[in-house]
Design an enzyme around this catalytic site. Structure first.
Site, PDB file in Angstrom:
ATOM      1  CG  ASP A 124      -0.198  -0.129   2.530  1.00 20.04           C
ATOM      2  OD1 ASP A 124       1.000  -0.460   2.515  1.00 20.04           O
ATOM      3  OD2 ASP A 124      -0.823   0.122   3.580  1.00 20.04           O
ATOM      4  CE  LYS A 175       0.333   1.174  12.820  1.00 28.21           C
ATOM      5  NZ  LYS A 175       1.026   0.004  12.269  1.00 28.21           N
ATOM      6  CG  ASP A 234       0.606   4.147   4.856  1.00 26.62           C
ATOM      7  OD1 ASP A 234       0.870   2.992   5.159  1.00 26.62           O
ATOM      8  OD2 ASP A 234      -0.445   4.720   5.196  1.00 26.62           O
TER       9      ASP A 234
HETATM   10  N1  GDD Z   1      -0.593 -11.314   3.066  1.00 27.20           N
HETATM   11  C1  GDD Z   1      -0.907 -10.536   4.093  1.00 27.20           C
HETATM   12  N2  GDD Z   1      -1.481 -11.097   5.190  1.00 27.20           N
HETATM   13  N3  GDD Z   1      -0.683  -9.207   4.006  1.00 27.20           N
HETATM   14  C2  GDD Z   1      -1.024  -8.432   5.061  1.00 27.20           C
HETATM   15  C3  GDD Z   1      -1.623  -8.954   6.222  1.00 27.20           C
HETATM   16  C4  GDD Z   1      -1.869 -10.374   6.287  1.00 27.20           C
HETATM   17  O1  GDD Z   1      -2.386 -10.920   7.263  1.00 27.20           O
HETATM   18  N4  GDD Z   1      -1.849  -7.919   7.085  1.00 27.20           N
HETATM   19  C5  GDD Z   1      -1.393  -6.800   6.474  1.00 27.20           C
HETATM   20  N5  GDD Z   1      -0.895  -7.104   5.242  1.00 27.20           N
HETATM   21  C6  GDD Z   1      -0.290  -6.195   4.274  1.00 27.20           C
HETATM   22  C7  GDD Z   1      -1.138  -4.975   3.982  1.00 27.20           C
HETATM   23  O2  GDD Z   1      -1.985  -5.212   2.863  1.00 27.20           O
HETATM   24  C8  GDD Z   1      -0.081  -3.926   3.660  1.00 27.20           C
HETATM   25  O3  GDD Z   1       0.301  -3.997   2.295  1.00 27.20           O
HETATM   26  C9  GDD Z   1       1.100  -4.328   4.520  1.00 27.20           C
HETATM   27  O4  GDD Z   1       0.897  -5.707   4.867  1.00 27.20           O
HETATM   28  C10 GDD Z   1       1.257  -3.491   5.800  1.00 27.20           C
HETATM   29  O5  GDD Z   1       0.083  -3.587   6.556  1.00 27.20           O
HETATM   30  P1  GDD Z   1      -0.707  -2.292   7.059  1.00 27.20           P
HETATM   31  O6  GDD Z   1      -1.898  -2.772   7.791  1.00 27.20           O
HETATM   32  O7  GDD Z   1      -0.902  -1.339   5.928  1.00 27.20           O
HETATM   33  O8  GDD Z   1       0.329  -1.725   8.110  1.00 27.20           O
HETATM   34  P2  GDD Z   1       0.540  -0.213   8.569  1.00 27.20           P
HETATM   35  O9  GDD Z   1       0.421   0.723   7.429  1.00 27.20           O
HETATM   36  O10 GDD Z   1      -0.284   0.051   9.759  1.00 27.20           O
HETATM   37  O11 GDD Z   1       2.093  -0.257   9.058  1.00 27.20           O
HETATM   38  C11 GDD Z   1       3.088  -0.819   8.239  1.00 27.20           C
HETATM   39  O12 GDD Z   1       3.490   0.076   7.221  1.00 27.20           O
HETATM   40  C12 GDD Z   1       4.122   1.307   7.680  1.00 27.20           C
HETATM   41  C13 GDD Z   1       4.514   2.100   6.448  1.00 27.20           C
HETATM   42  O13 GDD Z   1       3.384   2.444   5.743  1.00 27.20           O
HETATM   43  C14 GDD Z   1       4.304  -1.179   9.129  1.00 27.20           C
HETATM   44  O14 GDD Z   1       5.200  -1.920   8.335  1.00 27.20           O
HETATM   45  C15 GDD Z   1       4.988   0.076   9.673  1.00 27.20           C
HETATM   46  O15 GDD Z   1       6.159  -0.278  10.387  1.00 27.20           O
HETATM   47  C16 GDD Z   1       5.370   1.004   8.516  1.00 27.20           C
HETATM   48  O16 GDD Z   1       5.969   2.217   9.013  1.00 27.20           O
HETATM   49 MG    MG Z   2      -0.218   0.603   5.494  1.00 28.13          MG
END
Ligand code: GDD
Ligand code: MG
Length: 382
Positions: A124, A175, A234
């Site tokens: 994403d 976070k 993001d």
């Molecule tokens: N296959 C799979 N299975 N993908 C998953 C799952 C799962 O169970 N859960 C989440 N994802 C994918 C999401 O689709 C996304 O592409 C990515 O893993 C990160 O998940 P998010 O839910 O978007 O996390 P976030 O945005 O809160 O935090 C993450 O991204 C930040 C940067 O945008 C973390 O990696 C943070 O450390 C980082 O700063």
């Molecule tokens: Mg994200």
């Protein structure tokens, strides 16, 4: 001589490098649009974000991409198939979501055919990062993971690092409260991982790589970071999605309308760039479109309507003398005449907004719902 050196280094570095894209999240904060499509299918300037990521990877010489999928996986498989931009695409399907770490272990067989490190991307993220740079830096150290790092104002929504002058991450905290964040440098969701990672992530379990693995690697001095500048968004919340759309429109449609085939635009329509208009769209007379508008495939915009800073998904129907500002309109939604929609409102796929209705301040309308009266406070219409 200089040109030759630049050329040789990247090609030798990307040989056999594979990429895993985490594509299984629910996109909870992007409901109701994520009720009917995975976040990676969200269009940014009329192309799914995953399409833009894949193009970027192929331009960096990656030849094989593994998509770790679960939520609404069929939509991704149907849209992207087994190859794209000259790259092979494989799918690693989780029956139950395995978080951000579990899918890496699950895809071990697809990723460990050679001894090379591989890329992992959050699906994403829209970014201009050079993937070759981070692979190159990773290969210079004994890191098990090297993270791309980006500086932001408020790191509390992200993973945050404390890094030393040699690029070694001393601690990683996911976070944190803003006052507890060790810096403003965040995990940008682009990593290079070594094959040794497969011995660290347990199999068959839901694992958060950010909460369970990165802190452990930091403790063992095996976590490194590479700071970069440029574009990074993001797509977590509707606001981010509108911002990503703006950034992309600035890149591709600032000087010239980004137009696909068979579009009909009345010569009395006023288009204020940057604007992207998808295949087969119809823009009638006395309309004002732009700036920062993406209009998807097959959309109809009727006489006298104004659209500004908004995203209109494919096949939506926007009737006459309506005004849309700072909003997102889902696929096949019907917005009738004299309607006003603004301030981050989201209309779900195939919803109907009746004549003369006003929606302001974060109103979210679930798919296929009909709204008959104005709503002026944040509300979700279920
Ligand atoms: N296959 C799979 N299975 N993908 C998953 C799952 C799962 O169970 N859960 C989440 N994802 C994918 C999401 O689709 C996304 O592409 C990515 O893993 C990160 O998940 P998010 O839910 O978007 O996390 P976030 O945005 O809160 O935090 C993450 O991204 C930040 C940067 O945008 C973390 O990696 C943070 O450390 C980082 O700063
Ligand atoms: Mg994200």
């Amino acid at each position: 001589m200089f040109i030759i050196t630049l050329y040789i280094i990247p090609i030798s570095l990307v040989k056999n490098v594979k990429a895993l894209i985490l594509a299984g999240g629910f996109g909870t904060r992007l409901r109701p649009l994520s009720c009917t499509r995975p976040k990676l299918m969200f269009p940014v300037a009329n192309k799914p974000i995953l399409d833009r990521i894949l193009k970027n990877l192929s331009e960096h010489g990656i030849t094989h991409v593994v998509l770790a999928v679960n939520y609404l996986a069929d939509i991704l498989i149907h849209n992207f198939g087994n190859s794209k931009y000259g790259m092979k695409i494989s799918y690693s399907y989780e029956k139950k979501p395995l978080g951000t770490g579990g899918p890496i272990k699950k895809a071990e067989d697809l990723l460990n055919k050679n001894d090379e490190p591989f890329l992992v991307l959050n699906g994403d993220i829209l970014t201009s990062i050079n993937y070759l740079d981070i692979i190159k830096i990773h290969k210079k150290t004994d890191a098990i993971a090297t993270l791309a790092l980006y500086e932001v104002e408020d790191p509390s929504r992200f993973g945050v690092v404390d890094i030393n002058g040699r690029g070694q991450i001393r601690s990683f905290v996911e976070k944190p409260k803003i006052e507890e964040a060790p810096s403003r440098l965040i995990n940008a969701g682009v990593y290079v991982l070594d094959q040794a990672i497969f011995d660290i992530i347990p199999a068959g379990k839901k694992i958060s790589i950010e909460r369970e693995i990165f802190p452990l690697l930091a403790m063992k001095d095996k976590l490194y970071g590479m700071k970069f500048e440029g574009i990074w968004v993001d797509l977590g919340k509707p606001n981010d999605f509108i911002r990503a759309n703006k950034l992309m429109l600035d890149l591709i449609a600032n000087e010239k309308l980004f137009l696909e085939k068979d579009v009909k635009i009345s010569k009395n329509a006023k288009i204020i760039l940057p604007v992207a208009i998808g295949k087969g769209a119809i823009i009638e007379e006395e309309t004002h479109i732009g700036p920062y508008v993406s209009i998807g495939e097959g959309v109809t915009v009727r006489k006298g309507t104004r659209i500004e800073n908004s995203i209109i998904f494919s096949k939506a129907w926007i009737d006459h003398f309506t005004s849309i500002r700072g909003a997102i309109i889902g696929e096949g939604a019907i917005i009738e005449g004299w309607v006003k929609i603004e301030d981050e409102c989201i209309v779900g796929d195939h919803a109907i907004i009746n004549n003369n209705v006003t929606l302001t301040k974060n109103v979210k309308v679930c798919p296929s719902k009909e709204v008959k009266k104005s709503i002026l406070e944040p509300e979700t219409v279920m």
